[in-house]
Design a protein around this motif. Structure first.
Motif, PDB file in Angstrom:
ATOM      1  N   LEU A  85       0.854  -1.179   0.000  1.00  0.00           N
ATOM      2  CA  LEU A  85       0.000   0.000   0.000  1.00  0.00           C
ATOM      3  C   LEU A  85       0.892   1.230   0.000  1.00  0.00           C
ATOM      4  O   LEU A  85       1.750   1.384   0.869  1.00  0.00           O
ATOM      5  CB  LEU A  85      -0.898   0.010   1.240  1.00  0.00           C
ATOM      6  CG  LEU A  85      -1.761   1.264   1.451  1.00  0.00           C
ATOM      7  CD1 LEU A  85      -2.753   1.449   0.317  1.00  0.00           C
ATOM      8  CD2 LEU A  85      -2.478   1.187   2.800  1.00  0.00           C
ATOM      9  N   VAL A  86       0.689   2.106  -0.990  1.00  0.00           N
ATOM     10  CA  VAL A  86       1.476   3.335  -1.116  1.00  0.00           C
ATOM     11  C   VAL A  86       0.537   4.522  -0.914  1.00  0.00           C
ATOM     12  O   VAL A  86      -0.302   4.813  -1.770  1.00  0.00           O
ATOM     13  CB  VAL A  86       2.161   3.440  -2.495  1.00  0.00           C
ATOM     14  CG1 VAL A  86       3.041   4.700  -2.550  1.00  0.00           C
ATOM     15  CG2 VAL A  86       2.984   2.198  -2.793  1.00  0.00           C
ATOM     16  N   THR A  87       0.652   5.193   0.228  1.00  0.00           N
ATOM     17  CA  THR A  87      -0.186   6.371   0.433  1.00  0.00           C
ATOM     18  C   THR A  87       0.392   7.532  -0.375  1.00  0.00           C
ATOM     19  O   THR A  87       1.606   7.671  -0.513  1.00  0.00           O
ATOM     20  CB  THR A  87      -0.267   6.766   1.920  1.00  0.00           C
ATOM     21  OG1 THR A  87       1.031   7.142   2.395  1.00  0.00           O
ATOM     22  CG2 THR A  87      -0.822   5.609   2.746  1.00  0.00           C
ATOM     23  N   GLY A  88      -0.507   8.334  -0.932  1.00  0.00           N
ATOM     24  CA  GLY A  88      -0.043   9.393  -1.827  1.00  0.00           C
ATOM     25  C   GLY A  88       0.628   8.830  -3.061  1.00  0.00           C
ATOM     26  O   GLY A  88       1.563   9.420  -3.606  1.00  0.00           O
ATOM     27  N   GLY A  89       0.141   7.678  -3.513  1.00  0.00           N
ATOM     28  CA  GLY A  89       0.803   6.958  -4.598  1.00  0.00           C
ATOM     29  C   GLY A  89       0.298   7.272  -5.990  1.00  0.00           C
ATOM     30  O   GLY A  89       0.661   6.578  -6.942  1.00  0.00           O
ATOM     31  N   THR A  90      -0.519   8.311  -6.123  1.00  0.00           N
ATOM     32  CA  THR A  90      -1.063   8.647  -7.444  1.00  0.00           C
ATOM     33  C   THR A  90      -0.211   9.662  -8.185  1.00  0.00           C
ATOM     34  O   THR A  90      -0.348   9.814  -9.403  1.00  0.00           O
ATOM     35  CB  THR A  90      -2.487   9.211  -7.319  1.00  0.00           C
ATOM     36  OG1 THR A  90      -2.464  10.347  -6.440  1.00  0.00           O
ATOM     37  CG2 THR A  90      -3.449   8.156  -6.776  1.00  0.00           C
ATOM     38  N   GLY A 101       6.057   7.066  -8.492  1.00  0.00           N
ATOM     39  CA  GLY A 101       7.287   6.362  -8.845  1.00  0.00           C
ATOM     40  C   GLY A 101       7.530   5.164  -7.961  1.00  0.00           C
ATOM     41  O   GLY A 101       7.958   4.101  -8.425  1.00  0.00           O
ATOM     42  N   ILE A 102       7.253   5.315  -6.666  1.00  0.00           N
ATOM     43  CA  ILE A 102       7.392   4.186  -5.740  1.00  0.00           C
ATOM     44  C   ILE A 102       6.436   3.063  -6.129  1.00  0.00           C
ATOM     45  O   ILE A 102       6.825   1.890  -6.216  1.00  0.00           O
ATOM     46  CB  ILE A 102       7.128   4.647  -4.294  1.00  0.00           C
ATOM     47  CG1 ILE A 102       8.256   5.573  -3.813  1.00  0.00           C
ATOM     48  CG2 ILE A 102       6.981   3.437  -3.363  1.00  0.00           C
ATOM     49  CD1 ILE A 102       7.972   6.246  -2.482  1.00  0.00           C
ATOM     50  N   ALA A 103       5.177   3.428  -6.359  1.00  0.00           N
ATOM     51  CA  ALA A 103       4.171   2.414  -6.685  1.00  0.00           C
ATOM     52  C   ALA A 103       4.528   1.657  -7.963  1.00  0.00           C
ATOM     53  O   ALA A 103       4.445   0.416  -8.019  1.00  0.00           O
ATOM     54  CB  ALA A 103       2.805   3.076  -6.834  1.00  0.00           C
ATOM     55  N   GLU A 104       4.931   2.378  -8.988  1.00  0.00           N
ATOM     56  CA  GLU A 104       5.263   1.727 -10.262  1.00  0.00           C
ATOM     57  C   GLU A 104       6.487   0.826 -10.119  1.00  0.00           C
ATOM     58  O   GLU A 104       6.544  -0.265 -10.699  1.00  0.00           O
ATOM     59  CB  GLU A 104       5.473   2.786 -11.339  1.00  0.00           C
ATOM     60  CG  GLU A 104       4.175   3.507 -11.715  1.00  0.00           C
ATOM     61  CD  GLU A 104       4.376   4.621 -12.732  1.00  0.00           C
ATOM     62  OE1 GLU A 104       5.550   4.984 -13.001  1.00  0.00           O
ATOM     63  OE2 GLU A 104       3.359   5.138 -13.241  1.00  0.00           O
ATOM     64  N   THR A 105       7.453   1.257  -9.321  1.00  0.00           N
ATOM     65  CA  THR A 105       8.656   0.449  -9.128  1.00  0.00           C
ATOM     66  C   THR A 105       8.346  -0.817  -8.336  1.00  0.00           C
ATOM     67  O   THR A 105       8.823  -1.912  -8.682  1.00  0.00           O
ATOM     68  CB  THR A 105       9.741   1.264  -8.413  1.00  0.00           C
ATOM     69  OG1 THR A 105       9.992   2.471  -9.148  1.00  0.00           O
ATOM     70  CG2 THR A 105      11.034   0.472  -8.304  1.00  0.00           C
ATOM     71  N   GLU A 143      11.441   7.090  -9.803  1.00  0.00           N
ATOM     72  CA  GLU A 143      11.779   5.666  -9.753  1.00  0.00           C
ATOM     73  C   GLU A 143      13.097   5.414  -9.027  1.00  0.00           C
ATOM     74  O   GLU A 143      13.321   4.308  -8.511  1.00  0.00           O
ATOM     75  CB  GLU A 143      11.839   5.093 -11.168  1.00  0.00           C
ATOM     76  CG  GLU A 143      10.506   5.001 -11.868  1.00  0.00           C
ATOM     77  CD  GLU A 143       9.983   6.348 -12.385  1.00  0.00           C
ATOM     78  OE1 GLU A 143      10.774   7.338 -12.381  1.00  0.00           O
ATOM     79  OE2 GLU A 143       8.818   6.420 -12.793  1.00  0.00           O
ATOM     80  N   ASP A 144      13.987   6.401  -8.995  1.00  0.00           N
ATOM     81  CA  ASP A 144      15.237   6.233  -8.250  1.00  0.00           C
ATOM     82  C   ASP A 144      14.954   6.070  -6.761  1.00  0.00           C
ATOM     83  O   ASP A 144      15.620   5.294  -6.071  1.00  0.00           O
ATOM     84  CB  ASP A 144      16.157   7.432  -8.473  1.00  0.00           C
ATOM     85  CG  ASP A 144      16.661   7.521  -9.900  1.00  0.00           C
ATOM     86  OD1 ASP A 144      17.106   6.495 -10.438  1.00  0.00           O
ATOM     87  OD2 ASP A 144      16.596   8.617 -10.490  1.00  0.00           O
ATOM     88  N   VAL A 145      13.968   6.798  -6.274  1.00  0.00           N
ATOM     89  CA  VAL A 145      13.538   6.626  -4.886  1.00  0.00           C
ATOM     90  C   VAL A 145      12.825   5.283  -4.727  1.00  0.00           C
ATOM     91  O   VAL A 145      13.033   4.552  -3.763  1.00  0.00           O
ATOM     92  CB  VAL A 145      12.615   7.780  -4.448  1.00  0.00           C
ATOM     93  CG1 VAL A 145      12.169   7.599  -3.004  1.00  0.00           C
ATOM     94  CG2 VAL A 145      13.313   9.127  -4.632  1.00  0.00           C
ATOM     95  N   GLY A 146      12.011   4.935  -5.726  1.00  0.00           N
ATOM     96  CA  GLY A 146      11.269   3.686  -5.688  1.00  0.00           C
ATOM     97  C   GLY A 146      12.159   2.467  -5.581  1.00  0.00           C
ATOM     98  O   GLY A 146      11.815   1.493  -4.883  1.00  0.00           O
ATOM     99  N   GLU A 147      13.306   2.494  -6.229  1.00  0.00           N
ATOM    100  CA  GLU A 147      14.208   1.341  -6.175  1.00  0.00           C
ATOM    101  C   GLU A 147      14.745   1.118  -4.763  1.00  0.00           C
ATOM    102  O   GLU A 147      14.909  -0.021  -4.316  1.00  0.00           O
ATOM    103  CB  GLU A 147      15.366   1.524  -7.156  1.00  0.00           C
ATOM    104  CG  GLU A 147      14.979   1.438  -8.620  1.00  0.00           C
ATOM    105  CD  GLU A 147      14.545   0.043  -9.058  1.00  0.00           C
ATOM    106  OE1 GLU A 147      14.763  -0.939  -8.302  1.00  0.00           O
ATOM    107  OE2 GLU A 147      13.985  -0.075 -10.154  1.00  0.00           O
TER     108      GLU A 147
END
Length: 253
Positions: free
Chosen positions: A11-16, A22-26, A213-217
């Motif tokens: 679950l990613v809050t504020g993920g839209t 980027g976090i959610a997609e990663t 996405e760099d943060v997402g990784e």
């Protein structure tokens, strides 16, 4: 797609939007079943159009947080990763800052993080390998910037919460960590203009600004089994932005 987070529900809050998107997609690319929240129905509708399970949520509302988590557990059979990312960053100079300015940012950035974890805690415990990753910032923890004193205060407070939460939840098998991004190429940053972005990029030793996405990784790693022995930590993701002793140091590379 990798299998790093296979069979995990996140679950990613504020993920839209922005870093959260980027976090959610990663996380999704690494095999997780991803659910996001957004502040408005339009944000969530846009996410659903991309095939993402999305729910409207104001993290200031503790009961609403519990309701969203219950829906995630019911639909996906559990929850093992919480990326507590929802946050705001309005500007206000100290001399003009009002109680409403302070209360507003504390309610979202700090209390919202606490609400999200409280709501997710039973499901994370039941998973047997719960992972919590909070989106904090270098601002307030390592650096400061005029106009964001109240923002920096909430981001430093998040790290205080992370450290104690990591101790409290350790015996439940839950790790609690944070990412501390520098400047990231989000719509909000791009809105500040090309000149601002170029100036910020010049302050980064690597010479460029991060993509979400760099943060997402980094979040994906902290959510994985590979990070099972990492807890209570804040990982700076800034291309070396906080390292130079002075701006002149970058002239030497």
């Amino acid at each position: 797609m990798s299998a790093l987070l296979e069979n995990r529900t996140a679950l990613v809050t504020g993920g839209t939007l922005g870093i959260g998107r980027g976090i959610a997609e990663t996380l999704g690319r690494h095999g997780a079943r991803v659910v996001v929240t957004g502040l408005t129905e339009q944000e969530c509708a846009d996410a659903r159009a991309r095939g993402v399970d999305a729910h409207v949520l104001d993290v200031r509302d503790a009961a609403a947080c519990r309701d969203v988590v219950a829906r995630v557990v019911e639909h996906h059979g559990g929850l093992s990763v919480l990326a507590a990312n929802a946050g705001i960053y309005p500007q206000a100079r100290i001399a003009e800052m009002t109680d409403a300015d302070v209360d507003g940012i504390v309610d979202v950035n700090l209390k919202g993080t606490i609400h999200a974890l409280q709501a997710a805690l039973p499901a994370l415990t039941a998973s047997g390998r719960g992972r919590v990753v909070v989106t904090s910032s270098i601002t307030g923890n390592v650096t400061g910037y005029p106009g964001w004193a109240h923002y920096g205060a909430t981001k430093a407070a998040q790290m205080g919460f992370v450290r104690t939460a990591a101790i409290e939840l350790a015996r439940a098998g839950i790790t609690v960590n944070a990412v501390l991004p520098g400047n990231v190429l989000t719509p909000g940053l791009r809105a500040l203009g090309e000149e601002y972005m170029a100036r910020m990029a010049r302050s980064v030793p690597l010479g460029f600004l991060a993509e979400p996405e760099d943060v997402g990784e980094v979040v994906a790693f902290l959510a994985s089994d590979g990070a099972r022995y990492v807890t209570g930590q804040g990982v700076v993701v800034d291309g070396g932005q906080v390292l130079p002793e002075s701006p002149e140091a970058l002239d030497e590379i």
